[in-house]
Design an enzyme around this catalytic site. Structure first.
Site, PDB file in Angstrom:
ATOM      1  N   HIS A  68     -34.245  22.833 -28.401  1.00 18.46           N
ATOM      2  CA  HIS A  68     -35.187  22.020 -29.394  1.00 18.46           C
ATOM      3  C   HIS A  68     -35.350  20.774 -28.313  1.00 18.46           C
ATOM      4  CE1 HIS A  68     -31.833  20.034 -30.899  1.00 18.46           C
ATOM      5  NE2 HIS A  68     -31.300  21.152 -31.398  1.00 18.46           N
ATOM      6  N   GLN A 107     -16.243  30.038 -32.519  1.00 18.31           N
ATOM      7  CA  GLN A 107     -16.155  28.529 -33.201  1.00 18.31           C
ATOM      8  C   GLN A 107     -16.902  28.693 -34.830  1.00 18.31           C
ATOM      9  OE1 GLN A 107     -18.730  26.844 -29.928  1.00 18.31           O
ATOM     10  NE2 GLN A 107     -19.945  26.026 -31.565  1.00 18.31           N
ATOM     11  N   GLY A 112     -28.336  27.995 -27.296  1.00 16.52           N
ATOM     12  CA  GLY A 112     -29.582  28.528 -27.373  1.00 16.52           C
ATOM     13  C   GLY A 112     -30.376  27.716 -28.407  1.00 16.52           C
ATOM     14  N   ALA A 113     -31.584  28.322 -28.841  1.00 14.13           N
ATOM     15  CA  ALA A 113     -32.401  28.048 -29.838  1.00 14.13           C
ATOM     16  C   ALA A 113     -32.679  26.398 -29.478  1.00 14.13           C
ATOM     17  CB  ALA A 113     -31.850  27.917 -31.348  1.00 14.13           C
ATOM     18  N   HIS A 154     -31.984  19.222 -27.044  1.00 13.41           N
ATOM     19  CA  HIS A 154     -31.488  19.946 -25.467  1.00 13.41           C
ATOM     20  C   HIS A 154     -32.089  19.461 -24.612  1.00 13.41           C
ATOM     21  CE1 HIS A 154     -30.228  22.922 -28.871  1.00 13.41           C
ATOM     22  NE2 HIS A 154     -29.150  22.577 -28.235  1.00 13.41           N
TER      23      HIS A 154
HETATM   24  O1  PAF Z   1     -22.723  22.054 -29.485  1.00 13.48           O
HETATM   25  C1  PAF Z   1     -22.912  23.140 -29.225  1.00 13.48           C
HETATM   26  O2  PAF Z   1     -23.969  23.816 -29.236  1.00 13.48           O
HETATM   27  C2  PAF Z   1     -21.616  24.085 -29.005  1.00 13.48           C
HETATM   28  O3  PAF Z   1     -20.653  23.752 -29.787  1.00 13.48           O
HETATM   29  C3  PAF Z   1     -21.028  24.335 -27.712  1.00 13.48           C
HETATM   30  C4  PAF Z   1     -20.579  22.637 -27.091  1.00 13.48           C
HETATM   31  C5  PAF Z   1     -22.244  24.919 -26.820  1.00 13.48           C
HETATM   32  C6  PAF Z   1     -19.873  24.999 -27.436  1.00 13.48           C
HETATM   33  O4  PAF Z   1     -20.053  26.411 -28.086  1.00 13.48           O
END
Ligand code: PAF
Length: 280
Positions: free
Chosen positions: A34, A64, A31-32, A37
């Site tokens: 920009h 993570q 999310g968030a 993305h």
């Molecule tokens: O790059 C990210 O935003 C994250 O590491 C991902 C690939 C969505 C996994 O949570």
């Protein structure tokens, strides 16, 4: 404009994908959203065509994040994200909560990222890539795309996802998409919003270092690192690593394609960036 189908559960996702029944591409995000993305979503649309299905996943993956990292304060502007997906013509947004994605609690069986998972980002963020690869594997298996697109901004993540799909015979094509930058060079990141104006100015040292490194390529690998390092001597920029590697993050070659990677803390914000370097 009709917005995307929003699937909150794996059953809703399966229904949405069964209804679509076309070649699909997934963009995984936390999310968030920009411009970076958006570039991934547009590249996904290019790959699958107007009749194909573009899926965006939105999930802030607790696996993570390390203790003391920004999991709790990570931005979660879901309505704005949905509007971005609608503008980009995304077909399906999969936005599960933690209980939906990890129904038995945090997984006991996870993906071990191998030696590269303990280097660079992995040396500073132990367990990070096991968390990334585990959620990526799950999201691949739930969305079953022809293509999965990842930004080159997180170059080590992209490299490890490629390695995972190759090593484990996962039948998905992984596509890297170039980093999107602000006009002044700053690589787009959801974490840039944490930077104060002064920190944002200081953060430009990272992209400046990469440009300086690329400019010194004709003089060889050591000159690349030295030229980049000279741009990183800013008081408020605390460098975690600056390394030249091969394109799959193996030790740097003397000639040919290479990758220069940098990570630094600016205030409380940790930033990463990288660039292709061609060593003549
Ligand atoms: O790059 C990210 O935003 C994250 O590491 C991902 C690939 C969505 C996994 O949570």
């Amino acid at each position: 404009m009709t917005g995307p189908v929003v699937a909150r559960t794996r059953d809703d996702l399966a229904d949405a994908l069964a209804a679509a029944e076309t070649v699909s591409a997934v963009v995984m995000t936390m999310g968030a959203l920009h411009e970076g993305h958006r570039a991934l979503m547009r590249a996904a649309r290019e790959l699958v065509g107007d009749d194909g299905t573009v899926i965006v996943t939105v999930f802030v993956n607790p696996l993570q994040f390390g203790a003391g990292e920004d999991f709790d304060r990570y931005p979660r502007p879901f309505e704005t994200d949905l509007a971005v997906c609608a503008e980009e013509g995304v077909d399906v947004v999969f936005a599960p909560d933690e209980a939906e994605l990890y129904p038995g609690g945090r997984p006991e069986v996870t993906i071990e990222p191998g030696p590269l998972g303990a280097e660079l980002e992995g040396a500073v963020r132990p367990g990070h890539f096991a968390g990334v690869l585990t959620v990526v594997a799950k999201l691949l298996n739930l969305t079953v795309p022809a293509y999965a697109l990842f930004g080159e901004k997180d170059y080590q993540q992209l490299t490890l996802v490629r390695r995972m799909t190759a090593d484990l015979e996962l039948p998905y094509e992984i596509v890297g998409v170039p980093t999107v930058r602000e006009d002044d060079g700053l690589a787009l990141s959801s974490r840039n919003r944490y930077l104060s104006p002064d920190e944002r100015t200081a953060a430009l040292a990272l992209s400046r270092a990469l440009r300086a490194g690329a400019g010194a390529a004709a003089s060889g690998p050591e000159a690349v690192v030295a030229a980049a390092a000279a741009e990183l001597t800013v008081d408020t920029v605390d460098v975690d690593y600056l390394e030249l590697r091969g394109p799959a993050l193996e030790p740097a070659p003397d000639h040919g394609p290479a990758r220069l990677l940098v990570a630094a803390r600016v205030g409380h914000t940790r930033l990463i960036d990288n660039a292709a370097i061609d060593l003549p």
